[in-house]
Design an enzyme around this catalytic site. Sequence first.
Site: not given
Ligand code: GLU
Length: 428
Positions: A70, A94, A106, A146, A190, A221, A362
């Site tokens: 994810k 995370k 990613k 992102d 976030t 954001n 998410s």
């Molecule tokens: N890009 C965001 C992060 O760094 C969200 C990732 C997601 O929702 O999968 O956590």
Amino acid sequence: MAGQTNAFEMAQRQFDHVADLLKLDPQVREILRWPLREFAFRIPVRMDDGTIRVFQGFRVQHNDARGPNKGGIRFHPAETIDTVRALATWMTWKCAVADIPLGGGKGGVIVDPATLSVGEKERLCRGWVQQMWRNIGNRQDVPAPDVGTTPQMMGWMMDEYSKLVGEYTPGVITGKPVGGGGSLGRTEATGFGVIYTVREAMKHLGMDPKTCKVAIQGFGNVAQYAAIGYAEILGGKVICVSCWDRADRTSYTFTKEDGIDARFLMSITDQYGTIDKEAAKAAGYVIEPGDAWISKDVEILIPAALEGQINAETVQKISPRVRLIAEGANGPTTPEADEVIKERGIFVIPDFLCNAGGVTVSYFEGVQNDMNFYWTKEEVLEKLDTKMTLAFKSVLDMALQENVFMRDAAYMVAIARVVKAMELRGWI
Ligand code: GLU
């Protein structure tokens, strides 16, 4: 992006440090130090003028022991395979620290999205999926937005994937627009998540939001909703934010000592996060160049932009008044700066705990897509608050129990959960 710092080396150094503390088995270390899978591919895109431009794309899948990979897709001119590796690795930690059943991944494209027309952006998004669709999926790897990517882009990507597999598959990607398979509360997630952890840290430190001021780096954001959240949820004052000015190719800090109005600033910010300087000046904001945010006389700093912003040099500018740093960005603090922060006794809410709100919602989005039943915004934010509060508590408990810095404690919690999943699956 991280200036002098290679983000992936930084991620590995942080991991190695905690692996040493934990006396982690060298074979397990070998699995976790590197991503399990990496994809690098070229995306040819027909531009509006009829020519073809080829973009470099990436997807890195760090570890999927706890569930499907994810993590977001970043569109940025300074993207490299190492930034994507670092960000994918941090996603594993995370998701584990937030205790959601997902792994880490990613993606990225080397591009400045502001230079593309809407049609070119759509073709680039569809092109990314055409290259990757066999290796993503709601049970394999679930991308999201992102830096530089938006809900609309996620909508196009979901559509392209659904067409390629021949069935509507909203759960392949999250951060989609509301009404197009997205979840209410994802936009705020976030930034509000950052503020839920700030609230818990302030309780622990005996700080009162009514008397403590905040300086924020960034106005994308995460920064926008962290600013709104600190004012509207906790009733405190944010005195500055900063932004990258595309036209001037530099950044500025926008300050109002009696408290910025984040919703007003959002109304004068373009889609790439550049605040209109004239409009801000007319409304009484003081505009200073560059990194003025970091030297503000405040109790709380929230870096919510890119990696490596608090480094050996900038850390020296932090005011003696600062007691708390909440890392809204991924990897904002280099290991060198961490040492200074530790010595000064500043409490840090580490990035992959602090900004886990986005991926948590998410996850809720994916759950709602699977059920084909959608929750209200209040339900989503309440569930988010519960998850973030629990995650903060598990890291704080670890920090107190082991007498370690919060970042090390977060790694300890995350690594233990991932190692446990690998054991249960018979990988180790
Ligand atoms: N890009 C965001 C992060 O760094 C969200 C990732 C997601 O929702 O999968 O956590």
